[in-house]
Design an enzyme around this catalytic site. Structure first.
Site, PDB file in Angstrom:
ATOM      1  N   SER A 247       0.797  -1.239   0.000  1.00  0.00           N
ATOM      2  CA  SER A 247       0.000   0.000   0.000  1.00  0.00           C
ATOM      3  C   SER A 247       0.822   1.277   0.000  1.00  0.00           C
ATOM      4  O   SER A 247       0.257   2.363  -0.212  1.00  0.00           O
ATOM      5  CB  SER A 247      -0.949   0.023   1.194  1.00  0.00           C
ATOM      6  OG  SER A 247      -2.021  -0.842   0.954  1.00  0.00           O
TER       7      SER A 247
ATOM      8  N   LYS B  46       0.333   3.338  -3.008  1.00  0.00           N
ATOM      9  CA  LYS B  46      -0.840   4.202  -3.188  1.00  0.00           C
ATOM     10  C   LYS B  46      -0.448   5.690  -3.172  1.00  0.00           C
ATOM     11  O   LYS B  46      -1.103   6.522  -3.812  1.00  0.00           O
ATOM     12  CB  LYS B  46      -1.867   3.917  -2.089  1.00  0.00           C
ATOM     13  CG  LYS B  46      -2.472   2.506  -2.157  1.00  0.00           C
ATOM     14  CD  LYS B  46      -3.263   2.174  -0.897  1.00  0.00           C
ATOM     15  CE  LYS B  46      -3.878   0.789  -0.941  1.00  0.00           C
ATOM     16  NZ  LYS B  46      -4.533   0.418   0.335  1.00  0.00           N
TER      17      LYS B  46
ATOM     18  N   TYR C 271      -4.849   3.964   7.972  1.00  0.00           N
ATOM     19  CA  TYR C 271      -6.237   3.475   8.097  1.00  0.00           C
ATOM     20  C   TYR C 271      -6.789   3.804   9.485  1.00  0.00           C
ATOM     21  O   TYR C 271      -6.689   4.941   9.924  1.00  0.00           O
ATOM     22  CB  TYR C 271      -6.302   1.960   7.804  1.00  0.00           C
ATOM     23  CG  TYR C 271      -5.431   1.580   6.639  1.00  0.00           C
ATOM     24  CD1 TYR C 271      -5.737   2.051   5.360  1.00  0.00           C
ATOM     25  CD2 TYR C 271      -4.283   0.817   6.787  1.00  0.00           C
ATOM     26  CE1 TYR C 271      -4.942   1.742   4.281  1.00  0.00           C
ATOM     27  CE2 TYR C 271      -3.476   0.489   5.713  1.00  0.00           C
ATOM     28  CZ  TYR C 271      -3.812   0.966   4.465  1.00  0.00           C
ATOM     29  OH  TYR C 271      -3.018   0.669   3.400  1.00  0.00           O
TER      30      TYR C 271
HETATM   31  N1  GLN Z   1      -2.261  -5.347  -1.872  1.00  0.00           N
HETATM   32  C1  GLN Z   1      -2.870  -5.188  -0.582  1.00  0.00           C
HETATM   33  C2  GLN Z   1      -4.376  -5.309  -0.676  1.00  0.00           C
HETATM   34  O1  GLN Z   1      -4.915  -4.776  -1.587  1.00  0.00           O
HETATM   35  C3  GLN Z   1      -2.478  -3.862  -0.031  1.00  0.00           C
HETATM   36  C4  GLN Z   1      -3.034  -3.633   1.354  1.00  0.00           C
HETATM   37  C5  GLN Z   1      -2.082  -2.901   2.252  1.00  0.00           C
HETATM   38  O2  GLN Z   1      -0.885  -2.882   2.051  1.00  0.00           O
HETATM   39  N2  GLN Z   1      -2.642  -2.363   3.308  1.00  0.00           N
HETATM   40  O3  GLN Z   1      -5.028  -5.928   0.112  1.00  0.00           O
END
Ligand code: GLN
Length: 306
Positions: free
Chosen positions: A63, A66, A238
């Protein structure tokens, strides 16, 4: 204490810690990673990069990708992106669908999975998935100055084969008219962006533009960087974003591969990695290391050492 000594001490303390969290198992390829590893790297405003521990071992950035896709999306689409995704913390797990139903397929922010899938969908905009992945790799290589950054295809395949929650999120948003491309195409890009591999040193270098450190070529305007930092502070962890702000006080973004990128504006870009996660899906030792680094350097954006 000199910064290198601080990093060496943090790495030594982490090496001696037995309670290391739990490696993500829902992506089978990640379940095989040795939880005994820990690395930290800091890119400074004078161009130096200091590191300790396993800072040269590549890991799945998951993530953390992102943030970079958001930077590309803002560069391409500008503020038009905000018609499709919000800017509020969700207070929910990264893969939750709860709010998405109540809020009619409009994700709270670009860092929960639903929001990140929309961002990727917006960047894709009818192009070939491989074009977008080449753009992302080009961005990361330019931002870090390292042409070696690549995607781990085995991790991408593993997540493509098992990422049913993400498939559900994408289809849910499609039903509400918030996907422009066939979901499998946008998800294909999303799974591959999560499978980018970087070392702590590469990630710290790639994060310099977010810390406002000199990078050539410049990656994004300072006005946009400021907003991405705000989003990282409010949403980067989060439902544990408040906790990270309280303990560390730096804009940061975590990934289930165990990496965290945090920025001390005007001072440093910091990357840590340890694969064991806490209950909220962020690196357990990585968070502890960030907390200790922020305390010992006084780098918190809220001021005051200790
Ligand atoms: N590839 C992971 C997912 O989509 C990324 C989630 C994360 O790193 N929090 O579930």
């Amino acid at each position: 204490m000199a910064l290198q000594d601080i990093l060496d001490r943090i790495a030594a303390a982490m090496a001696g810690t037995t309670d290391r969290g739990t490696v993500a198992t829902y992506i089978p390829e990640l379940a095989r990673i040795d939880p005994g590893q820990f690395g930290i790297a800091v890119a400074l405003d004078d161009g130096r990069v200091l590191s300790a521990g396993d800072a040269a071992v590549p890991f799945s950035i998951q993530s953390v990708s992102k943030v970079f896709m958001l930077a590309i999306a803002l560069g391409r689409l500008g503020d038009g992106l905000w018609t499709r995704v919000g800017r509020e913390p969700s207070g929910q797990a990264f893969n939750s669908i709860l709010q998405l139903e109540m809020e009619k397929g409009h994700p709270r922010n670009p860092f929960i999975n639903a929001g990140a899938i929309v961002v990727t969908d917006a960047v894709l905009a009818g192009r070939m998935p491989r074009e977008v992945l080449a753009e992302l790799l080009g961005f990361l290589r330019a931002a870090s100055g390292d042409p070696g950054i690549h995607i781990n295809e085995a991790v991408a395949r593993s997540e493509t084969a098992t990422g049913f929650l993400n498939v559900a999120l994408a289809n849910f948003m499609r039903a509400h008219g918030n996907m422009q491309n066939p979901p499998e195409r946008s998800l294909g890009v999303y799974f591959h962006q999560c499978a980018v591999e970087m070392t702590c040193v590469q990630l710290a270098l790639a994060g310099r533009f977010l810390a406002g450190l000199p990078v050539s070529p410049p990656m994004l305007s300072q006005a946009r960087v400021r907003r991405i930092n705000a989003l990282m502070m409010m949403c980067g962890h989060y439902d544990a974003s408040g906790e990270f702000a309280y303990r560390v006080g730096l804009p940061g973004k975590s990934g289930v591969g165990g990496g965290i990128l945090a920025v001390a504006p005007g001072r440093a870009s910091v990357a840590v990695w340890s694969p064991g996660l806490n209950s909220r899906g962020s690196s357990k030792l990585g968070t502890e290391a960030m907390e200790r680094l922020a305390r010992e350097t006084g780098w918190s954006v809220f001021g005051g050492a200790s």
